[in-house]
Design a protein around this motif. Structure first.
Motif, short mmCIF file in Angstrom:
data_model
loop_
_atom_site.label_atom_id
_atom_site.label_comp_id
_atom_site.label_asym_id
_atom_site.label_seq_id
_atom_site.Cartn_x
_atom_site.Cartn_y
_atom_site.Cartn_z
N ALA A 228 3.52 -3.10 -6.58
CA ALA A 228 2.93 -1.86 -5.97
C ALA A 228 3.07 -0.58 -6.85
O ALA A 228 2.39 0.18 -7.01
CB ALA A 228 3.47 -1.53 -4.70
N ASN A 229 4.36 -0.47 -7.43
CA ASN A 229 4.95 0.44 -8.22
C ASN A 229 4.15 0.43 -9.67
O ASN A 229 3.80 1.41 -9.87
CB ASN A 229 6.37 0.37 -8.39
N THR A 230 4.16 -0.83 -9.95
CA THR A 230 3.30 -1.13 -11.24
C THR A 230 1.67 -0.46 -11.06
O THR A 230 1.32 0.09 -11.87
CB THR A 230 3.17 -2.61 -11.67
N LEU A 231 1.05 -1.05 -10.26
CA LEU A 231 -0.29 -0.63 -10.05
C LEU A 231 -0.44 0.84 -9.69
O LEU A 231 -1.23 1.38 -10.19
CB LEU A 231 -0.94 -1.49 -8.80
N LEU B 137 0.97 -1.35 0.03
CA LEU B 137 0.03 -0.11 -0.11
C LEU B 137 0.98 1.17 -0.04
O LEU B 137 0.45 2.29 -0.57
CB LEU B 137 -0.95 -0.02 1.07
N THR B 138 2.02 1.24 0.68
CA THR B 138 3.04 2.22 0.85
C THR B 138 3.64 2.57 -0.61
O THR B 138 3.50 3.87 -0.94
CB THR B 138 4.08 2.25 1.78
N PHE B 139 4.11 1.75 -1.17
CA PHE B 139 4.65 2.05 -2.25
C PHE B 139 3.72 2.30 -3.51
O PHE B 139 4.00 2.97 -4.49
CB PHE B 139 5.69 0.80 -2.62
N CYS B 140 2.45 1.56 -3.42
CA CYS B 140 1.62 1.79 -4.49
C CYS B 140 1.10 3.36 -4.54
O CYS B 140 0.93 3.84 -5.44
CB CYS B 140 0.18 1.05 -4.25
N LEU C 50 -4.35 5.77 0.47
CA LEU C 50 -3.60 4.72 0.62
C LEU C 50 -2.59 4.85 1.87
O LEU C 50 -2.36 3.96 2.65
CB LEU C 50 -2.79 4.34 -0.62
N MET C 51 -2.05 5.82 1.89
CA MET C 51 -1.01 6.20 3.17
C MET C 51 -1.91 6.15 4.45
O MET C 51 -1.34 5.65 5.51
CB MET C 51 -0.25 7.64 2.96
N LEU C 52 -2.93 6.88 4.65
CA LEU C 52 -3.93 6.78 5.73
C LEU C 52 -4.43 5.20 5.87
O LEU C 52 -4.32 4.78 7.24
CB LEU C 52 -5.28 7.36 5.51
N VAL C 53 -4.83 4.44 4.92
CA VAL C 53 -5.10 2.97 5.12
C VAL C 53 -3.75 2.33 5.74
O VAL C 53 -3.90 1.47 6.67
CB VAL C 53 -5.44 2.46 3.89
#
Length: 389
Positions: free
Chosen positions: A342-345, A217-220, A369-372
């Motif tokens: 994650a980078n891809t998505l 989630l972080t990298f996405c 996403l950062m909050l989640v």
């Protein structure tokens, strides 16, 4: 994991770090060159951003497949081969005449990136004794921070002077330097103690599933925003090329400072850092959405963003090293696969949102996403798993 020497092989460690810096630089170059690349090849900026998506997607599969293929092959030759692929990929991109040839070059980079990253930690373990491992890993991860300092500002600056194609030719030259350096300093690293446990077996360990989801989630979120940082700042903050270069430089320097300071902080505050970093990025995203039209405010937000994100890769690698050191290559391969997926998505979703919903959509997704991620770490990641050194 066996150690090849009782004395640290620092020349080899620095060569690995330099190669990491060159690979990450090549991966991030399209971020600062997105606009001229798109104009030259007659494609949208959202489509040009998919060059980052392609590299990340290929790297994801490469990290998993290569560790299974090489088995007990001498890691020296494998690592050198990845450096050669870095040069080849950059040349293909530099001389591409259409979008598909451009993607082909980025595919080759993805193979080098995924394979190299999957082996980076375990190869470093073979180059130094246990007491020097933490320092050696900090040197290798410092290569990432250096790339964050170099890639965006240098890409933007040089691209404006010599053109984006010549920038990629420069990346090819760096790949050649990497290859020669590695040939001179890397020792033979044929390891007969191949990890026998299944790669997916690491998910049986306590907290690993939650950790990998948080990493994802972080990298996405990061890539849904970072891939499109140039059009975001140019449109919302109305910055010109010179101002963008300065902000990219500030972002990179701040990222380097964050990475450099992380070892001290993580010694005692690993779990707190894992929680506070995405929380801070959530607030940065919100502040930019509200105040990003003010250039100096946008600049300060980007510097804080770079500083904060500098802690994240080192923090998660530290968590994994403390909990999965007995499966170094498997854990490295899975972590790289998760990050690259994650980078891809993230890059793909960011591009779709940019073209379909407007310039602020990617950073809005990132903030969510950062909050989640912060909630997941705060409530679901077992705290006892990362307390030992």
């Amino acid at each position: 994991m066996s150690y090849s020497s009782q004395r640290p092989n620092w020349p080899a460690v620095f060569a690995i770090a330099f190669c990491v810096a060159c690979l990450i630089t090549a991966e991030f170059l399209p971020v600062s060159l997105l606009t001229p690349m798109a104009a030259d090849l007659h494609i949208s900026e959202g489509a040009a951003g998919q060059t980052v998506t392609t590299t990340a997607l290929v790297a994801m599969f490469a990290s998993i497949i290569i560790t299974s293929l090489i088995k007990n092959t001498d890691r020296r030759y494998v690592v050198i081969a990845f450096a050669i692929l870095l040069s080849l990929s950059s040349l293909i991109v530099a001389f591409s005449t259409n979008f598909f040839l451009l993607l082909g070059g980025r595919v080759v980079l993805g193979i080098a990136l995924g394979g190299f990253w999957a082996l980076a930690a375990s190869v470093t373990m073979k180059l130094v004794p246990p007491h020097a491992l933490a320092k050696a890993l900090s040197v290798v991860f410092g290569g990432v921070s250096i790339a964050m300092v170099i890639a965006a500002p240098i890409g933007s600056f040089l691209g404006n002077i010599i053109g984006w194609r010549n920038v990629f030719i420069g990346a090819a030259v760096l790949g050649g330097v990497c290859s020669v350096w590695l040939m001179k300093v890397l020792p033979a690293m044929r390891d007969s103690s191949v990890e026998k446990e299944s790669m997916l077996g690491i998910f049986k360990q306590t907290g690993v599933m939650v950790a990998m989801l948080a990493i994802f989630l972080t990298f996405c979120g990061q890539f849904s925003f970072f891939t499109y940082i140039r059009p975001l700042l140019a449109t919302v903050s109305e910055l010109d090329v010179n101002q963008l270069t300065l902000i990219f430089l500030g972002f990179g320097i701040a990222n380097f400072i964050g990475t450099s300071c992380s070892a001290i902080v993580l010694k005692k505050h690993l779990m707190r850092t894992l929680f506070l970093a995405p929380t801070t990025l959530f607030f940065c995203a919100g502040l930019f959405i509200i105040f990003g039209h003010i250039p100096w405010v946008a600049s300060m937000i980007m510097v804080l963003w770079g500083l904060t994100f500098g802690f994240i890769p080192v923090a998660w690698s530290t968590w994994i090293a403390r909990n999965l050191s007995h499966q170094a290559e498997n854990a490295g391969a899975v972590q790289v696969a998760v990050i690259q997926f994650a980078n891809t998505l993230g890059a793909a979703l960011g591009g779709l949102l940019l073209d379909g919903q407007g310039i602020l959509a990617p950073i809005t997704l990132c903030g969510g996403l950062m909050l989640v991620t912060a909630g997941l770490i705060g409530f679901a990641l077992p705290k006892h798993t990362a307390t030992h050194q």
